[in-house]
Design a protein around this motif. Structure first.
Motif, PDB file in Angstrom:
ATOM      1  N   THR A   1       0.868  -1.178   0.000  1.00 31.32           N
ATOM      2  CA  THR A   1       0.000   0.000   0.000  1.00 31.32           C
ATOM      3  C   THR A   1       0.904   1.227   0.000  1.00 31.32           C
ATOM      4  N   ILE A   2       0.593   2.165  -0.885  1.00 29.77           N
ATOM      5  CA  ILE A   2       1.355   3.407  -0.992  1.00 29.77           C
ATOM      6  C   ILE A   2       0.387   4.566  -0.814  1.00 29.77           C
ATOM      7  N   GLU A   3       0.631   5.358   0.188  1.00 31.01           N
ATOM      8  CA  GLU A   3      -0.212   6.518   0.467  1.00 31.01           C
ATOM      9  C   GLU A   3       0.697   7.687   0.808  1.00 31.01           C
ATOM     10  N   ASP A   4       0.494   8.801   0.096  1.00 28.52           N
ATOM     11  CA  ASP A   4       1.349   9.981   0.281  1.00 28.52           C
ATOM     12  C   ASP A   4       2.825   9.605   0.141  1.00 28.52           C
TER      13      ASP A   4
ATOM     14  N   ARG B   1      -2.823   5.384  -3.152  1.00 25.15           N
ATOM     15  CA  ARG B   1      -3.673   6.556  -2.931  1.00 25.15           C
ATOM     16  C   ARG B   1      -2.773   7.783  -2.931  1.00 25.15           C
ATOM     17  N   SER B   2      -3.098   8.718  -3.768  1.00 23.83           N
ATOM     18  CA  SER B   2      -2.228   9.878  -3.943  1.00 23.83           C
ATOM     19  C   SER B   2      -3.003  11.165  -3.688  1.00 23.83           C
TER      20      SER B   2
ATOM     21  N   PHE C   1      -7.101   9.695  -8.240  1.00 23.84           N
ATOM     22  CA  PHE C   1      -6.279   9.662  -7.038  1.00 23.84           C
ATOM     23  C   PHE C   1      -6.086   8.260  -6.450  1.00 23.84           C
ATOM     24  N   HIS C   2      -6.638   7.253  -7.073  1.00 27.06           N
ATOM     25  CA  HIS C   2      -6.578   5.909  -6.492  1.00 27.06           C
ATOM     26  C   HIS C   2      -6.505   4.871  -7.603  1.00 27.06           C
TER      27      HIS C   2
ATOM     28  N   PRO D   1      -3.451  11.606 -19.942  1.00 33.43           N
ATOM     29  CA  PRO D   1      -4.423  12.622 -19.537  1.00 33.43           C
ATOM     30  C   PRO D   1      -5.109  12.232 -18.235  1.00 33.43           C
ATOM     31  N   SER D   2      -5.951  13.107 -17.757  1.00 29.00           N
ATOM     32  CA  SER D   2      -6.717  12.839 -16.546  1.00 29.00           C
ATOM     33  C   SER D   2      -7.703  11.704 -16.772  1.00 29.00           C
TER      34      SER D   2
END
Length: 478
Positions: A61-64, A200-201, A223-224, A276-277
């Motif tokens: 898990t990667i967050e921030d 989660r970014s 963001f996820h 792109p987004s």
């Protein structure tokens, strides 16, 4: 389960960061020690096999930009005698162990966190005793160590470990690495290997890319996202690498360069990531044409065809207002919903037409594909979704002839995505069709849901926002 006091102090290292260019050698291994012969001496040299790794599972898990890696491994003793072993897990620079459990007969055994100096001494002692130079790549790294005894012949030992590290962002590009190269430490292929990453970014994620392994990517907004890799009965020979870029702008742009330091060639390689987004403003969506080519031959009859019809329902329900579509079904011959492309306003009528179809007959792939690409409008982005479960048995059946016919007939703006259902498909035909026409291939094995697979794919391509991309390198020679 009791807490390991020696590990809790190691949490202070959480503030360290992992440089982008530094590989994270963190693959746990068990080094067996020579058996003790009672009564001695031993009757000559005894060859000791490395322990087999039954499974290797990694959850991340990667967050921030803080990565928590949970490792679950099971080792098996394939020697004919009971052995004692030393488990060593070299840690990435700046990593902190948060959990370490070694299970022996259902009981947890305490591990020891070594300093860099202690780890080096341990490695050197093992190398001298075992003459295993592979361990030298772990020198100058902190490590976790635990003694394991006994491991009976055919016996297994399970180890769970969790560590935390901070990933550095290099111009908006974040790199996570986990070493899966277990080839030199396992006597047999891994029965089960998997890596699961959830990110989660706080910043919008643009490009997601793994240069090392074929991964499934599932995006839930900007963001996820999650990434998954799994395989069975393999001997991994490369580390798992994942890159993703973050950017607050509408389009993320990142450049990765590489030059082999041991090569005399001054040139290198580069990869440009443009994305792109994910969350698209409906007013900025580019209108597209969609052509679905559906196999309705007799082999599709039953649950497979029902799921294919449900997949078409999903696609028709998610057409954009300016999209156009048509559906070509094929078996011994072909049937089309309409004589040409139709407005998305007719989607509800097309659903009724799809429900009226039934599976029967042979498989004329060539005729169906030529009919589809003949309807493509060269001025609009065109997606062809081709779904089949068999080999060509009607009309033109030669694979090379079909490929050449479609290549000559299809406009350059056509992107073809092939879905092969079951084990009897012509994989060379489907893969080459997708490669020649800028698409991709997905294979649906028996037991997998066709409707979920196709629907999940269409959700990714339903809203194009970038077309006709060109790169101008100026005077640079590529």
């Amino acid at each position: 389960m009791h807490r390991l006091k020696s590990i809790s102090l190691f949490m202070l290292l959480l503030t360290f960061t992992l440089p982008l260019a530094t590989p994270a050698y963190a693959d746990g291994i068990i080094i067996p020690e020579p058996p003790i012969c009672i009564p001695g001496p031993c009757p000559g040299p005894i060859r000791i096999a490395q322990l087999a790794i039954k499974y290797h599972r990694v959850q991340v898990t990667i967050e921030d930009q803080v990565a928590i890696t949970h490792v679950d491994q099971v080792f098996r003793n394939d020697n004919q005698w009971e052995i004692e072993g030393t488990y060593v897990f070299p840690l990435p620079p700046g990593a902190a162990v948060t959990q370490f459990t070694l299970w022996m007969d259902g009981e947890p055994v305490e591990g020891k966190v070594l300093t860099r100096e202690e780890a080096r001494q341990t490695y050197e002692e093992i190398v001298r005793a075992m003459r295993d130079p592979a361990l030298l790549e772990y020198a100058d790294r902190d490590a976790v160590q635990a003694s394991i005894y006994p491991i009976p012949p055919g016996g297994e030992r399970r180890i769970e470990l969790e560590y935390t590290q901070v990933l550095e962002a290099d111009n908006g590009l974040i790199h996570y690495s986990y070493p899966l190269n277990t080839e030199k430490f396992s006597t047999q292929p891994l029965e089960d290997v998997s890596v699961s990453v959830e990110v989660r970014s706080p910043h919008p994620v643009r490009a997601i890319y793994s240069p090392s392994h074929p991964v499934a990517i599932n995006r839930d907004g900007d963001f996820h996202f999650t990434v998954g890799y799994e395989d069975t009965y393999v001997t991994p020979d490369k580390d798992f690498d994942l890159f993703y870029s973050i950017a607050d702008s509408d389009i993320g742009l990142n450049l990765i360069t590489y030059r082999d330091p041991e090569s005399n060639d001054g040139d290198g390689f580069f990869m440009l990531l443009v994305a792109p987004s994910v969350e698209v403003d409906p007013n900025r969506t580019i209108a597209k044409d969609l052509l679905v080519v559906l196999d309705q031959s007799g082999s599709m009859d039953g649950e497979k065809f029902r799921q294919a019809q449900q997949a078409l329902h999903y696609i028709l329900d998610h057409l954009n207002p300016q999209d156009r579509f048509n559906i070509i079904s094929f078996s011994t011959g072909i049937r089309s919903y309409a004589s040409g492309l139709r407005s998305s306003e007719e989607a509800w009528q097309a659903k009724d037409w799809v429900d009226s179809l039934s599976a029967a007959g042979s498989t004329d792939i060539n005729l169906a594909l030529l009919e589809a690409v003949a309807q493509a409008d060269g001025e609009r982005p065109t997606i062809v979704i081709f779904l089949t479960d068999g080999l060509p048995t009607e009309g033109v059946t030669d694979t090379q002839a079909i490929l050449e016919n479609v290549k000559q007939a299809a406009p350059s703006n056509v992107r073809l995505f092939a879905f092969g259902v079951g084990y009897d498909v012509d994989t060379f035909l489907l893969d080459t069709l997708a490669q020649d026409h800028h698409g991709d291939t997905t294979y649906v094995t028996p037991g997998q849901a066709i409707d979920e697979t196709v629907s999940g794919f269409y959700a990714k391509v339903s809203t194009p926002v970038l077309i006709d991309i060109e790169l101008d390198f100026g005077d640079v020679v590529t």
